[in-house]
Design a protein around this motif. Structure first.
Motif, PDB file in Angstrom:
ATOM      1  N   ALA A 427       0.925  -1.287   0.019  1.00 49.62           N
ATOM      2  CA  ALA A 427      -0.081   0.022   0.088  1.00 49.62           C
ATOM      3  C   ALA A 427       0.792   1.182   0.081  1.00 49.62           C
ATOM      4  CB  ALA A 427      -0.950   0.148   1.226  1.00 49.62           C
ATOM      5  N   GLY A 428       0.312   2.215  -0.675  1.00 51.45           N
ATOM      6  CA  GLY A 428       1.019   3.704  -0.591  1.00 51.45           C
ATOM      7  C   GLY A 428       2.152   3.580  -1.566  1.00 51.45           C
ATOM      8  N   ASN A 429       2.872   4.585  -1.575  1.00 53.18           N
ATOM      9  CA  ASN A 429       4.224   4.991  -2.520  1.00 53.18           C
ATOM     10  C   ASN A 429       5.417   4.981  -1.892  1.00 53.18           C
ATOM     11  OD1 ASN A 429       2.354   5.250  -5.134  1.00 53.18           O
ATOM     12  ND2 ASN A 429       1.880   7.134  -4.074  1.00 53.18           N
ATOM     13  N   LEU A 430       6.380   4.376  -2.575  1.00 47.57           N
ATOM     14  CA  LEU A 430       7.583   4.230  -1.803  1.00 47.57           C
ATOM     15  C   LEU A 430       8.843   5.111  -2.388  1.00 47.57           C
ATOM     16  CD1 LEU A 430       9.357   2.559   0.197  1.00 47.57           C
ATOM     17  CD2 LEU A 430      10.073   1.013  -1.240  1.00 47.57           C
ATOM     18  N   ASP A 431       9.083   6.077  -1.604  1.00 48.66           N
ATOM     19  CA  ASP A 431      10.221   6.845  -2.236  1.00 48.66           C
ATOM     20  C   ASP A 431      11.263   7.304  -1.114  1.00 48.66           C
ATOM     21  OD1 ASP A 431      12.061   8.881  -2.977  1.00 48.66           O
ATOM     22  OD2 ASP A 431      10.457  10.328  -4.245  1.00 48.66           O
ATOM     23  N   SER A 432      12.316   6.831  -0.917  1.00 47.53           N
ATOM     24  CA  SER A 432      13.437   6.759   0.084  1.00 47.53           C
ATOM     25  C   SER A 432      14.014   8.242   0.271  1.00 47.53           C
ATOM     26  CB  SER A 432      14.554   5.884   0.066  1.00 47.53           C
ATOM     27  OG  SER A 432      15.014   6.258  -1.286  1.00 47.53           O
ATOM     28  N   LYS A 433      13.828   9.082  -0.783  1.00 45.32           N
ATOM     29  CA  LYS A 433      14.428  10.523  -0.647  1.00 45.32           C
ATOM     30  C   LYS A 433      13.540  11.442  -0.082  1.00 45.32           C
ATOM     31  CE  LYS A 433      17.294   9.481  -4.566  1.00 45.32           C
ATOM     32  NZ  LYS A 433      17.649   9.953  -6.058  1.00 45.32           N
ATOM     33  N   GLU A 434      12.099  10.943  -0.088  1.00 44.18           N
ATOM     34  CA  GLU A 434      11.168  12.034   0.708  1.00 44.18           C
ATOM     35  C   GLU A 434      11.244  11.948   2.346  1.00 44.18           C
ATOM     36  OE1 GLU A 434       7.311  11.727  -0.922  1.00 44.18           O
ATOM     37  OE2 GLU A 434       8.007  12.262  -3.026  1.00 44.18           O
TER      38      GLU A 434
END
Length: 768
Positions: A427-434
């Motif tokens: 679920a959701g969106n994965l962005d390690s830079k945010e």
């Protein structure tokens, strides 16, 4: 061409000495038919054996081409028999397990003829004796006269200068005898034929010269060579050799006649191979399972570089084991204590991580990494709203723990990040830079109850993904979180006010992830990850805060009021408050095991030429697990193979016995081969070839049976452990086992083979 000078030969049995030849001197022409007559025991056959090089004289000399044979070596006699002598025996002396054609070819085989040439010459020889149509029959399919013709063809095929015939018609009827004698007389036109016989009328009818023997002496010579006769012709001696391929062919044909015994021998010899092959199959299969397991856990076990690292290299471990197992007295009676170093403390290494080292890490080939993470010692002042509307502080800790960890960011050069390789985004969106949080759940969608409670949930009821996604929390900065009370600072406990503060950094759970189905280790627990971007922003705003400035000016901890010491330093306090950007720990996630080796090699280079206190020590838990599991598996494998090898020893002894029995059974064949010019090493080669064939058969049989047994073994293992297809035999292991099987059988048969090569050819020919 051929001359006997004062030849003497005696046989000793106990104290009895029998003089077979007494000072015999005879000279032979190049072309003549010589018949040797005399009663039994007169020395006729002994003379023939000495002329043929099968037996050795005691004294005197045998002259060939005006050359003495006194200095002849065993190989010279072998070559002489092969090239110069053709034997025709009373009992034919054919090798029963090969064809008529192959019997005739044998002399040519020993002479080194090519297959095409020897086949042509052998067929021509059989054609001369009228047996070309019987070339592919076995000797036992022929009559006595036909077998004698085969023996004559074999004697002629190598075009020898001398034909030696020992009672060639002794086992034949009168009609067949006449046919054979006519054939021998024809041969004598251009060769020297020396025939031993009891039949005087036969000798008088066919021979051109008759020499009579009595009691080991020549009593009459009907046509001796006169002094004025010139010597003509010469005997040509070439070296003989039996190729290994020919030895294999001979042995294979012999083995074919004993299929049942060969199968039982090969099966018995294969038992050890079966046991070892099964053990190696299981060991190899389990190692593959372990390797797969290790690959799945690689992301959970990164290469860790922390402020305090345990030295787990082989050299350090060996040193520590020496300390543990030192030779100090045990259970002393002295009334005193002895100081010793703590094993754990002695293995700890203090790393000084600097900006220079961070730059060194950044210079690493980033394509080797699936991800990396920098752990900071700063605290996250995180506040969350509970389900009942109240607020609480979230305890994240200051270092990586089971529930809160820094999220590994994917390097730009990486083909696939460590998260993408190991996790599914549910679920959701994965962005390690945010800025944000990522929740990792276990394989059963479980989340630690304590973790749920710190997020503000009751921990007693299921929580939907929708409730978790977007769950909002606030990071309170130092100037709002800490209040100044004179010389000290205290945390603000009005969590509601802190939560509502407009200066806070708002963070939310951005994604819910779960380890992939084939990543067993990853799916065993739950973790809340926070991104490095969040920590970087917090440090960036907190490093100029009032509490940081105050702590920099004072020599005591302004939160606790305690003085600094070696364990609680001012640097640690400042790092906790967010003043230091240098990480307290670095986590490198290799993309695979090969990359890990390159990374560790790169890290080791940093320490080259540096003093121990300046070196940076890393912890590679994946390598430790790999070495440990590998060592355990190797130890188990070695022990089991050692037990299975006992059967190999037993089978080796059995092979030696079987080979010895084969030597006894083939004694006659040994004599025939020696009469045809086979060297002692050629006889050894024949029996080595036989054991090699048995070894090959037992190896192949053992590997085949072991392979078939892997199917029920895999079924049992799968039922017990759930692991499918564990038993897998490595082809390299199979090849090694086959080589071992062949080598052991050849070694086992070496002594019997040597015994065979030492057999007296005359005695061997008399064996029935």
């Amino acid at each position: 061409m051929l001359e006997l000078k004062h030849i003497k030969k005696s046989y000793k049995t106990g104290n009895f000495v029998q003089h077979a030849l007494k000072d015999v001197s005879i000279k032979f022409r190049k072309n003549e038919f010589v018949a040797i007559l005399g009663p039994s025991g007169s020395g006729k056959t002994t003379l023939l054996n000495i002329i043929g090089g099968l037996d050795r004289y005691d004294s005197g000399d045998l002259i060939i081409n005006n050359k003495s044979t006194k200095q002849f070596k065993a190989t010279d006699w072998d070559s002489y028999r092969n090239n110069c002598i053709g034997f025709i025996f009373q009992t034919y002396n054919l090798i029963g397990h090969i064809s008529v054609l192959e019997n005739v070819e044998m002399a040519l085989t020993l002479s080194g003829y090519k297959r095409k040439d020897k086949r042509k010459k052998a067929l021509e020889a059989l054609d001369k004796v009228g047996l070309k149509d019987h070339a592919y029959k076995k000797p036992n399919q022929l009559s006595g006269g036909q077998m004698q013709r085969v023996a004559i063809a074999r004697a002629l095929v190598n075009d020898p200068d001398i034909i030696l015939a020992d009672e060639p018609t002794g086992a034949l009827d009168s009609k067949t005898s006449i046919q054979i004698m006519d054939l021998i007389k024809e041969i004598a036109k251009d060769k020297l034929v020396i025939m031993v016989t009891h039949n005087a009328s036969l000798a008088e009818e066919y021979a051109t010269r008759i020499i009579e023997f009595k009691d080991g002496e020549v009593v009459h010579d009907s046509n001796p060579i006169k002094k004025e006769e010139k010597e003509t012709g010469a005997v040509h001696i070439r070296k003989t050799v039996l190729s290994y391929l020919s030895a294999l062919h001979l042995s294979f044909n012999n083995i074919k006649t004993k299929k049942g015994r060969t199968f039982l021998t090969a099966f018995a010899a294969s038992i050890g191979i079966i046991g070892i092959a099964l053990i190696l199959s299981l060991s190899n299969g389990f190692q593959i399972q372990i390797d797969e397991f290790e690959k799945s856990t690689l992301s959970q076990m990164p290469i860790t570089i922390s402020e305090q690292s345990i030295q787990l290299d082989e050299e350090t471990m060996e040193e520590q084991m020496q300390v543990v197992t030192n030779d100090k007295e045990k259970y002393p009676t002295r009334k005193e204590v002895i100081p010793v170093d703590s094993l754990a403390d002695s293995m700890l290494h203090q790393n000084i991580i600097t900006e220079d080292y961070i730059n060194y890490i950044e210079a690493l080939d980033q394509s080797l990494l699936g991800g990396k993470a920098y752990q900071r010692a700063t605290a996250l002042n995180l506040i969350t709203e509970k389900e009942d509307g109240t607020y609480q502080k979230v305890n994240t800790g200051t270092t990586m723990n089971d529930m809160w960890q820094v999220f590994p960011s994917r390097t730009e050069e990486a083909e696939a990040g460590v998260v993408e390789e190991n996790y599914d985004v549910l679920a959701g969106n994965l962005d390690s830079k945010e800025l944000g949080l990522i929740l990792a759940i276990d394989s059963k969608n479980g989340v630690n109850k304590t973790l749920l409670e710190t997020l503000g949930f009751s921990g007693e009821e299921n929580v939907s993904f929708d409730q978790l996604l977007g769950k909002e929390m606030k990071v309170v900065l130092n100037n709002d979180y800490y209040q100044n009370y004179g010389n000290y600072f205290m945390p603000n406990t009005d969590y509601e006010a802190l939560y509502q503060n407009e200066n806070d950094i708002t963070v939310r759970i951005k994604a819910i992830i779960r380890g992939k189905e084939d990543k067993e280790m990853i799916t065993n627990g739950s973790t809340m990850y926070y991104t490095e971007a969040l920590i970087d922003q917090v440090i960036d705003q907190n490093k100029e805060s009032d509490i940081v400035k105050a702590q920099e000016e004072r020599d005591y901890n302004i939160l606790s009021g305690s003085a600094f010491d070696e364990e609680n330093t001012k640097e640690i306090a400042l790092s906790y408050l967010g003043a230091d950007t240098v990480p307290s720990a670095i986590y490198l996630y290799p993309k695979d095991f090969n990359s890990k080796d390159e990374i560790t090699e790169y890290l080791d280079k940093y320490n080259e030429g540096k003093e121990e206190q300046d070196q940076i020590v890393y912890t590679d838990m994946a390598a430790m697990m790999s070495d440990l599991s590998g060592n355990i598996m190797d130890a188990i494998t070695v022990v089991l193979i050692a037990f299975s090898s006992i059967s190999l020893v037993v089978s080796s002894i059995m092979i030696a016995i079987i080979t010895y029995i084969s030597v006894l059974e083939r004694t006659k064949e040994i004599g025939i081969l020696r009469a045809l010019g086979a060297r002692g090493k050629d006889i050894t080669r024949v029996f080595n070839a036989e054991t090699m064939i048995i070894g090959f058969c037992s190896g192949v049989l053992g590997l085949l049976i072991a392979y078939l047994l892997t199917f029920p073994a895999n079924r049992v293992i799968e039922n017990l452990t759930g692991l499918a297809g564990v038993a897998k035999l490595n082809p390299i292991h199979a090849l090694i086992l086959l080589i071992i099987s062949i080598t052991l059988t050849v070694l086992s048969g070496f002594i019997p083979a040597k015994m065979a090569s030492k057999k007296d050819p005359v005695v061997a020919l008399r064996t029935e």
